[in-house]
Design a protein around this motif. Structure first.
Motif, PDB file in Angstrom:
ATOM      1  N   ARG A 157     -22.593  40.480  68.867  1.00 37.69           N
ATOM      2  CA  ARG A 157     -23.415  39.767  67.884  1.00 37.69           C
ATOM      3  C   ARG A 157     -23.382  40.484  66.540  1.00 37.69           C
ATOM      4  O   ARG A 157     -23.302  39.851  65.479  1.00 37.69           O
ATOM      5  CB  ARG A 157     -24.852  39.651  68.379  1.00 37.69           C
ATOM      6  N   MET A 158     -23.457  41.805  66.591  1.00 40.33           N
ATOM      7  CA  MET A 158     -23.453  42.578  65.351  1.00 40.33           C
ATOM      8  C   MET A 158     -22.126  42.425  64.613  1.00 40.33           C
ATOM      9  O   MET A 158     -22.091  42.221  63.394  1.00 40.33           O
ATOM     10  CB  MET A 158     -23.715  44.057  65.658  1.00 40.33           C
ATOM     11  N   ALA A 159     -21.022  42.509  65.355  1.00 43.10           N
ATOM     12  CA  ALA A 159     -19.700  42.382  64.746  1.00 43.10           C
ATOM     13  C   ALA A 159     -19.516  41.003  64.116  1.00 43.10           C
ATOM     14  O   ALA A 159     -19.043  40.874  62.978  1.00 43.10           O
ATOM     15  CB  ALA A 159     -18.618  42.645  65.785  1.00 43.10           C
ATOM     16  N   GLY A 205     -20.299  36.947  59.448  1.00 46.21           N
ATOM     17  CA  GLY A 205     -21.144  35.938  58.811  1.00 46.21           C
ATOM     18  C   GLY A 205     -21.578  36.360  57.415  1.00 46.21           C
ATOM     19  O   GLY A 205     -21.602  35.541  56.488  1.00 46.21           O
ATOM     20  N   LEU A 206     -21.929  37.624  57.265  1.00 42.47           N
ATOM     21  CA  LEU A 206     -22.295  38.135  55.937  1.00 42.47           C
ATOM     22  C   LEU A 206     -21.113  38.026  54.983  1.00 42.47           C
ATOM     23  O   LEU A 206     -21.273  37.660  53.813  1.00 42.47           O
ATOM     24  CB  LEU A 206     -22.755  39.586  56.050  1.00 42.47           C
ATOM     25  N   TYR A 207     -19.932  38.349  55.480  1.00 45.93           N
ATOM     26  CA  TYR A 207     -18.707  38.233  54.678  1.00 45.93           C
ATOM     27  C   TYR A 207     -18.523  36.798  54.186  1.00 45.93           C
ATOM     28  O   TYR A 207     -18.154  36.557  53.033  1.00 45.93           O
ATOM     29  CB  TYR A 207     -17.523  38.674  55.533  1.00 45.93           C
ATOM     30  N   GLN A 208     -18.836  35.840  55.057  1.00 46.85           N
ATOM     31  CA  GLN A 208     -18.645  34.434  54.696  1.00 46.85           C
ATOM     32  C   GLN A 208     -19.717  33.930  53.735  1.00 46.85           C
ATOM     33  O   GLN A 208     -19.432  33.124  52.856  1.00 46.85           O
ATOM     34  CB  GLN A 208     -18.640  33.565  55.956  1.00 46.85           C
ATOM     35  N   ARG A 209     -20.958  34.408  53.898  1.00 45.97           N
ATOM     36  CA  ARG A 209     -22.083  33.818  53.163  1.00 45.97           C
ATOM     37  C   ARG A 209     -22.449  34.527  51.861  1.00 45.97           C
ATOM     38  O   ARG A 209     -23.109  33.931  51.013  1.00 45.97           O
ATOM     39  CB  ARG A 209     -23.321  33.780  54.075  1.00 45.97           C
ATOM     40  N   THR A 210     -22.037  35.765  51.697  1.00 47.07           N
ATOM     41  CA  THR A 210     -22.480  36.532  50.522  1.00 47.07           C
ATOM     42  C   THR A 210     -21.592  36.364  49.300  1.00 47.07           C
ATOM     43  O   THR A 210     -21.898  36.905  48.245  1.00 47.07           O
ATOM     44  CB  THR A 210     -22.550  38.031  50.859  1.00 47.07           C
ATOM     45  N   LYS A 256     -26.069  32.944  61.945  1.00 44.98           N
ATOM     46  CA  LYS A 256     -26.780  34.138  61.495  1.00 44.98           C
ATOM     47  C   LYS A 256     -27.179  34.980  62.700  1.00 44.98           C
ATOM     48  O   LYS A 256     -27.328  34.485  63.807  1.00 44.98           O
ATOM     49  CB  LYS A 256     -28.024  33.739  60.696  1.00 44.98           C
ATOM     50  N   MET A 257     -27.375  36.283  62.444  1.00 46.40           N
ATOM     51  CA  MET A 257     -27.702  37.218  63.505  1.00 46.40           C
ATOM     52  C   MET A 257     -28.954  36.789  64.272  1.00 46.40           C
ATOM     53  O   MET A 257     -28.983  36.819  65.502  1.00 46.40           O
ATOM     54  CB  MET A 257     -27.913  38.615  62.932  1.00 46.40           C
ATOM     55  N   ARG A 258     -29.992  36.365  63.563  1.00 44.05           N
ATOM     56  CA  ARG A 258     -31.239  35.994  64.247  1.00 44.05           C
ATOM     57  C   ARG A 258     -31.047  34.789  65.151  1.00 44.05           C
ATOM     58  O   ARG A 258     -31.697  34.671  66.197  1.00 44.05           O
ATOM     59  CB  ARG A 258     -32.349  35.729  63.221  1.00 44.05           C
TER      60      ARG A 258
END
Length: 447
Positions: A134-136, A141-146, A177-179
């Motif tokens: 999940r963390m990886a 996901g952060l790479y895609q959304r930021t 997202k992680m959550r």
């Protein structure tokens, strides 16, 4: 230890562990040759065929051939698609031989330090731990959304990567997202359930492809299933089993058996052909451990692909529809060749009203994904994919349906490489069926 001593140890291990009877079952008849993608794409080299690879295995076991780099290269270039098994008159379990010999080679091979670090990180520190998966995926996901993804693409850094890897970045799904990955339901209740099932959620399927798992759960609910998802389940172990990490694959198999065996369910449902094929083979994987063999066979006896369950519960009879389009289907090799599930996905697709189904030529032939094969053997993988795309384009379909995450990414990659992204899409069967359900519900509500 000297290189020669190490080689002798490998030969002894090879002789002790390889199934002589299974290798002798191969009659060298050649029925497997037309089914083998690497045999065809290599220009019909015998060493790139199932028959040729079994001959190499037998040659080393008999002391006639040394287990050198050429032998290892031949074994590594096999996709493990197991298309040779259904056509073999003798019923040779080629996939079992391949997994055993790869484990023998890997356990007796001296890996470089970078290889050791990568293998340990992937096989022991990442895939067995869902929270780390999940963390990886969360970082992706952060790479895609930021905005970092857009920035990287503008700099054209991806052009410096090997062509398949650079293109693959473009076709990765938008990850959750992680959550959302952490807050997963463990029970889907259904009014008046016809079946109680357990769902094997997988590792990548429940992170990178979480929306497909969600779609699968919704479809099973619609069909009348009460669903339980055991939290203690693990990765199926296929990546380990196919890559010479047999002991770790066994450990994860035992964990999954324990997670599911106390549940009072009719079926254990999977939606990924690669996972399903490895799960259903747990009995063979644990055949040398009598205390686990029967438990593994009981586990495998309850395993079904989602398409089989949906057909059993007459999902097509509900009359779902989509806007007019031509749809074709690319078989998951392992769903077809190991789980022997071929008609059910097609029947489900053909049941969608308003659409036209067109069979792809050689739909059951491997697309070249094969786990991480398209990364470690990219040249052969792309040859196989290029051949697949010839048939995909000939079908003139707007939608290509698959039943495995690796196949899905590979077909997306093929579409991107062919410049067809504005004309053709690739989707998982579960996502297509849920799309039809929601389209029909919207149509009804608007009347």
């Amino acid at each position: 230890m000297s290189t020669e001593s190490k080689k002798q140890e490998m030969i002894i291990d090879w002789q002790n562990r390889m199934d002589q009877d299974e290798m002798l079952n191969c009659m060298r008849c050649g029925f497997c040759l037309p089914s083998c993608p690497t045999y065809e794409e290599s220009g019909f080299q015998e060493s790139q065929s199932p028959r040729g690879r079994i001959a190499l295995m037998k040659g080393v076991a008999d002391g006639l051939i040394e287990p050198d780099e050429k032998v290892e290269e031949s074994l590594n270039q096999c996709l493990g698609c197991r298309a040779c098994e259904p056509v073999c008159p003798s019923g040779v379990k080629y996939g079992h031989l391949l997994e055993e010999v790869r484990d023998v080679v890997n356990q007796n091979k001296t890996h470089s330090f970078p290889e050791k670090v990568i293998r340990h990180g992937v096989f022991y520190e990442l895939f067995p731990h869902q929270n780390r998966m999940r963390m990886a995926v969360g970082f992706l996901g952060l790479y895609q959304r930021t905005g970092l993804q857009k920035a990287v693409r503008k700099t054209k850094l991806l052009n410096r990567l090997p062509e398949p890897m650079g293109t693959m970045e473009k076709v990765l799904p938008q990850v959750p997202k992680m959550r959302d990955m952490k807050n997963r339901p463990v029970h889907y209740h259904t009014e008046n359930p016809q079946k109680r099932v357990a769902f094997f959620s997988g590792c990548l399927m429940d992170t990178m492809f979480m929306s497909t798992n969600d779609a699968t759960a919704k479809l099973l609910q619609k069909a009348g299933c009460d669903i339980v998802i055991p939290e203690s389940q693990a990765c199926c172990g296929a990546l380990h089993g196919h890559s010479g990490e047999k002991e770790k694959a066994k450990a994860m198999a035992k964990r999954n058996i324990e997670a599911f065996e106390e549940l009072n369910v009719d079926y254990i449902v999977t939606n990924a052909g690669g996972c399903g094929a490895f799960l259903i083979d747990y009995g063979h994987l644990l055949k040398d451990e009598p205390e686990w063999t029967e438990r593994a066979e009981t586990f495998a006896g309850k395993l079904k692909d989602m398409s089989t369950v949906l057909m059993e519960l007459d999902f097509p009879g509900r009359g779902y529809r989509l806007p007019a389009q031509v749809i074709t289907y690319q078989d998951s090799c392992h769903l077809k060749n190991v789980m022997h599930t071929t008609t059910e996905p097609r029947q489900l697709i053909q049941s969608i009203q308003g659409t036209e189904y067109k069979e792809m030529k050689d739909a059951g032939r491997c697309c070249g994904s094969a786990g991480i094969y398209n990364i470690v053997e990219s040249e052969m993988s792309m040859k196989i994919l290029d051949s697949k795309m010839i048939n995909a384009k000939a079908a003139k379909a707007a939608t290509i349906v698959t039943t495995n995450p690796g196949c899905l990414l590979q077909m997306k990659l093929g579409i991107e490489r062919e410049g067809l992204t504005d004309q053709v899409r690739a989707v998982h069967l579960a996502d297509l069926l849920l799309e039809a359900v929601e389209y029909e519900e919207k149509e009804v509500s608007s009347v």
